[in-house]
Design a protein around this motif. Structure first.
Motif, PDB file in Angstrom:
ATOM      1  N   ASP A  51       0.838  -1.202   0.000  1.00  0.00           N
ATOM      2  CA  ASP A  51       0.000   0.000   0.000  1.00  0.00           C
ATOM      3  C   ASP A  51       0.872   1.251   0.000  1.00  0.00           C
ATOM      4  OD1 ASP A  51       0.940  -0.072   2.589  1.00  0.00           O
ATOM      5  OD2 ASP A  51      -1.010  -0.188   3.541  1.00  0.00           O
ATOM      6  N   LYS A  52       0.226   2.358  -0.361  1.00  0.00           N
ATOM      7  CA  LYS A  52       0.920   3.647  -0.445  1.00  0.00           C
ATOM      8  C   LYS A  52      -0.003   4.712   0.115  1.00  0.00           C
ATOM      9  CE  LYS A  52       3.063   6.804  -3.778  1.00  0.00           C
ATOM     10  NZ  LYS A  52       3.477   6.977  -5.182  1.00  0.00           N
ATOM     11  N   VAL A  53       0.547   5.539   1.008  1.00  0.00           N
ATOM     12  CA  VAL A  53      -0.219   6.626   1.612  1.00  0.00           C
ATOM     13  C   VAL A  53       0.577   7.914   1.435  1.00  0.00           C
ATOM     14  CG1 VAL A  53      -1.168   7.543   3.768  1.00  0.00           C
ATOM     15  CG2 VAL A  53      -1.216   5.075   3.342  1.00  0.00           C
ATOM     16  N   GLU A  54      -0.090   8.972   0.988  1.00  0.00           N
ATOM     17  CA  GLU A  54       0.537  10.293   0.917  1.00  0.00           C
ATOM     18  C   GLU A  54      -0.238  11.229   1.819  1.00  0.00           C
ATOM     19  OE1 GLU A  54       1.598  11.940  -2.904  1.00  0.00           O
ATOM     20  OE2 GLU A  54       1.507   9.953  -3.835  1.00  0.00           O
ATOM     21  N   GLY A  55       0.492  12.060   2.551  1.00  0.00           N
ATOM     22  CA  GLY A  55      -0.179  12.972   3.460  1.00  0.00           C
ATOM     23  C   GLY A  55       0.625  14.229   3.716  1.00  0.00           C
ATOM     24  N   LYS A  56      -0.071  15.290   4.132  1.00  0.00           N
ATOM     25  CA  LYS A  56       0.579  16.565   4.408  1.00  0.00           C
ATOM     26  C   LYS A  56       0.813  16.806   5.887  1.00  0.00           C
ATOM     27  CE  LYS A  56      -0.820  19.124   0.328  1.00  0.00           C
ATOM     28  NZ  LYS A  56      -1.468  20.325  -0.206  1.00  0.00           N
ATOM     29  N   SER A  57       0.162  16.044   6.746  1.00  0.00           N
ATOM     30  CA  SER A  57       0.316  16.235   8.181  1.00  0.00           C
ATOM     31  C   SER A  57       0.486  14.878   8.841  1.00  0.00           C
ATOM     32  CB  SER A  57      -0.903  16.966   8.753  1.00  0.00           C
ATOM     33  OG  SER A  57      -0.744  17.173  10.136  1.00  0.00           O
ATOM     34  N   VAL A  58       1.660  14.271   8.603  1.00  0.00           N
ATOM     35  CA  VAL A  58       1.914  12.910   9.050  1.00  0.00           C
ATOM     36  C   VAL A  58       2.894  12.917  10.219  1.00  0.00           C
ATOM     37  CG1 VAL A  58       2.817  10.645   8.379  1.00  0.00           C
ATOM     38  CG2 VAL A  58       1.492  11.998   6.739  1.00  0.00           C
ATOM     39  N   SER A  59       2.576  12.101  11.210  1.00  0.00           N
ATOM     40  CA  SER A  59       3.468  11.911  12.352  1.00  0.00           C
ATOM     41  C   SER A  59       3.635  10.410  12.577  1.00  0.00           C
ATOM     42  CB  SER A  59       2.866  12.570  13.601  1.00  0.00           C
ATOM     43  OG  SER A  59       3.675  12.330  14.720  1.00  0.00           O
ATOM     44  N   ILE A  60       4.830  10.004  12.971  1.00  0.00           N
ATOM     45  CA  ILE A  60       5.112   8.586  13.175  1.00  0.00           C
ATOM     46  C   ILE A  60       5.713   8.391  14.560  1.00  0.00           C
ATOM     47  CG2 ILE A  60       7.393   8.753  12.088  1.00  0.00           C
ATOM     48  CD1 ILE A  60       6.842   5.919  10.951  1.00  0.00           C
ATOM     49  N   ALA A  61       5.248   7.349  15.250  1.00  0.00           N
ATOM     50  CA  ALA A  61       5.750   7.057  16.599  1.00  0.00           C
ATOM     51  C   ALA A  61       5.534   5.592  16.917  1.00  0.00           C
ATOM     52  CB  ALA A  61       5.032   7.927  17.628  1.00  0.00           C
ATOM     53  N   SER A  62       6.210   5.151  17.939  1.00  0.00           N
ATOM     54  CA  SER A  62       6.012   3.812  18.460  1.00  0.00           C
ATOM     55  C   SER A  62       4.698   3.788  19.239  1.00  0.00           C
ATOM     56  CB  SER A  62       7.183   3.474  19.390  1.00  0.00           C
ATOM     57  OG  SER A  62       6.970   2.272  20.043  1.00  0.00           O
ATOM     58  N   ASP A  63       3.902   2.736  19.048  1.00  0.00           N
ATOM     59  CA  ASP A  63       2.662   2.612  19.810  1.00  0.00           C
ATOM     60  C   ASP A  63       3.005   2.041  21.186  1.00  0.00           C
ATOM     61  OD1 ASP A  63       0.180   1.703  20.941  1.00  0.00           O
ATOM     62  OD2 ASP A  63      -0.690   1.949  18.948  1.00  0.00           O
ATOM     63  N   LYS A  64       2.951   2.882  22.198  1.00  0.00           N
ATOM     64  CA  LYS A  64       3.386   2.524  23.554  1.00  0.00           C
ATOM     65  C   LYS A  64       2.515   1.432  24.189  1.00  0.00           C
ATOM     66  CE  LYS A  64       6.595   5.685  23.540  1.00  0.00           C
ATOM     67  NZ  LYS A  64       7.975   5.338  23.294  1.00  0.00           N
ATOM     68  N   THR A  65       1.342   1.174  23.614  1.00  0.00           N
ATOM     69  CA  THR A  65       0.468   0.115  24.138  1.00  0.00           C
ATOM     70  C   THR A  65       1.188  -1.222  24.156  1.00  0.00           C
ATOM     71  OG1 THR A  65      -1.405   1.262  23.143  1.00  0.00           O
ATOM     72  CG2 THR A  65      -1.787  -1.001  23.849  1.00  0.00           C
ATOM     73  N   PHE A  66       2.085  -1.428  23.192  1.00  0.00           N
ATOM     74  CA  PHE A  66       2.759  -2.714  23.038  1.00  0.00           C
ATOM     75  C   PHE A  66       4.169  -2.720  23.620  1.00  0.00           C
ATOM     76  CE2 PHE A  66      -0.431  -2.233  19.758  1.00  0.00           C
ATOM     77  CZ  PHE A  66      -1.153  -3.411  19.904  1.00  0.00           C
ATOM     78  N   GLU A  67       4.538  -1.661  24.308  1.00  0.00           N
ATOM     79  CA  GLU A  67       5.848  -1.575  24.939  1.00  0.00           C
ATOM     80  C   GLU A  67       5.844  -2.377  26.242  1.00  0.00           C
ATOM     81  OE1 GLU A  67       8.286   2.268  24.847  1.00  0.00           O
ATOM     82  OE2 GLU A  67       7.354   2.262  26.824  1.00  0.00           O
ATOM     83  N   ILE A  68       6.926  -3.059  26.534  1.00  0.00           N
ATOM     84  CA  ILE A  68       7.026  -3.837  27.770  1.00  0.00           C
ATOM     85  C   ILE A  68       7.917  -3.077  28.741  1.00  0.00           C
ATOM     86  CG2 ILE A  68       7.789  -6.006  28.798  1.00  0.00           C
ATOM     87  CD1 ILE A  68       7.218  -7.325  26.068  1.00  0.00           C
ATOM     88  N   THR A  69       7.397  -2.846  29.958  1.00  0.00           N
ATOM     89  CA  THR A  69       8.153  -2.137  30.982  1.00  0.00           C
ATOM     90  C   THR A  69       8.304  -3.012  32.221  1.00  0.00           C
ATOM     91  OG1 THR A  69       6.124  -1.111  31.820  1.00  0.00           O
ATOM     92  CG2 THR A  69       7.383   0.147  30.197  1.00  0.00           C
ATOM     93  N   ASP A  70       9.312  -2.708  33.024  1.00  0.00           N
ATOM     94  CA  ASP A  70       9.486  -3.440  34.284  1.00  0.00           C
ATOM     95  C   ASP A  70       8.694  -2.754  35.393  1.00  0.00           C
ATOM     96  OD1 ASP A  70      10.981  -1.226  35.089  1.00  0.00           O
ATOM     97  OD2 ASP A  70      12.917  -2.220  34.844  1.00  0.00           O
ATOM     98  N   SER A  71       8.825  -3.263  36.607  1.00  0.00           N
ATOM     99  CA  SER A  71       8.040  -2.739  37.733  1.00  0.00           C
ATOM    100  C   SER A  71       8.371  -1.290  38.074  1.00  0.00           C
ATOM    101  CB  SER A  71       8.244  -3.622  38.971  1.00  0.00           C
ATOM    102  OG  SER A  71       9.620  -3.651  39.310  1.00  0.00           O
ATOM    103  N   GLU A  72       9.554  -0.813  37.638  1.00  0.00           N
ATOM    104  CA  GLU A  72       9.960   0.572  37.905  1.00  0.00           C
ATOM    105  C   GLU A  72       9.603   1.509  36.749  1.00  0.00           C
ATOM    106  OE1 GLU A  72      14.075   0.417  38.894  1.00  0.00           O
ATOM    107  OE2 GLU A  72      13.757  -0.886  40.610  1.00  0.00           O
ATOM    108  N   GLY A  73       8.970   0.984  35.726  1.00  0.00           N
ATOM    109  CA  GLY A  73       8.569   1.809  34.593  1.00  0.00           C
ATOM    110  C   GLY A  73       9.619   1.966  33.513  1.00  0.00           C
ATOM    111  N   ASN A  74      10.737   1.261  33.622  1.00  0.00           N
ATOM    112  CA  ASN A  74      11.785   1.314  32.600  1.00  0.00           C
ATOM    113  C   ASN A  74      11.409   0.416  31.423  1.00  0.00           C
ATOM    114  OD1 ASN A  74      13.515   2.957  34.250  1.00  0.00           O
ATOM    115  ND2 ASN A  74      14.019   1.097  35.405  1.00  0.00           N
ATOM    116  N   THR A  75      11.695   0.890  30.218  1.00  0.00           N
ATOM    117  CA  THR A  75      11.389   0.104  29.024  1.00  0.00           C
ATOM    118  C   THR A  75      12.297  -1.111  28.946  1.00  0.00           C
ATOM    119  OG1 THR A  75      10.677   2.085  27.841  1.00  0.00           O
ATOM    120  CG2 THR A  75      11.231   0.168  26.498  1.00  0.00           C
TER     121      THR A  75
END
Length: 200
Positions: A51-75
């Motif tokens: 697929d191909k997407v073109e846009g004028k106001s695009v932002s890209i980031a990691s989806d933090k929902t799937f990030e694994i952290t320890d009990s102290e909040g470190n990634t």
């Protein structure tokens, strides 16, 4: 005395890194505020465009929902899921190779589609070369050619520029580049970066 030397090193580093490092950071700020004008393409293992997407106001980031952290909040483990916003709408992507680049950045794949064979017998000092190359990457960049391949090694794209630097991102399995002032982001791709002088 040590504090003066440390202060001098910080001042010199900041003045030298005024080019590409800060351009990259300003680009991130600009992306957060108004987005980038980009082309996004995803590919299968045979290098066919999914697929191909073109846009004028695009932002890209990691989806933090799937990030694994320890009990102290470190990634512990970065998220491999990409969260793209395109003009206020959301796209989630994971798995296949993805290339995102500003519209002004040209894919010169056809010019470099042939196999690359390099022979160079110049003598040098690898340790010093690495230090110089690392400093150039953060400051002025170098003339480089970037060959991008799918995860199975199939050619996808080629980018070239006189002022090329590369940077880590917060998205797992990705790298960002500044090529002559234009942004490039690649995800789950194999790539090789050559100094242009090696291919002349």
């Amino acid at each position: 005395m040590k504090k003066r030397i440390l202060a001098l090193i910080v001042i010199v580093t900041l003045s030298l890194s005024g080019c590409n490092f800060f351009s990259n950071e300003l680009g991130k700020l600009n992306e957060a505020l108004k987005g980038r004008e980009v082309i996004i393409q995803t590919y299968d293992e045979e290098s066919s465009i999914i697929d191909k997407v073109e846009g004028k106001s695009v932002s890209i980031a990691s989806d933090k929902t799937f990030e694994i952290t320890d009990s102290e909040g470190n990634t512990v483990d970065k998220s491999s899921v990409i969260n793209l916003t395109v003009g206020g709408n959301e796209v989630l992507h994971v798995g296949s190779s993805l290339i995102l680049h500003e519209k002004e950045l040209e894919d010169v794949f056809a010019q470099y589609a042939q196999q690359v064979n390099i022979e160079n017998n110049d003598r040098s000092v690898p340790f010093i070369n690495r230090m110089v190359n690392d400093m150039k990457n953060m400051t002025t960049g170098k003339s480089k050619i970037l060959l991008v391949r799918s995860q199975s090694g199939q050619p996808l794209a080629t980018f070239a520029g006189d002022d090329v630097s590369y940077f880590a991102t917060d998205v797992d399995k990705s790298t960002s580049f500044l090529i002559d002032g234009h942004y490039l982001f690649i995800y789950r791709c194999d790539y090789t970066i050559y100094d242009s002088e090696l291919l002349n």
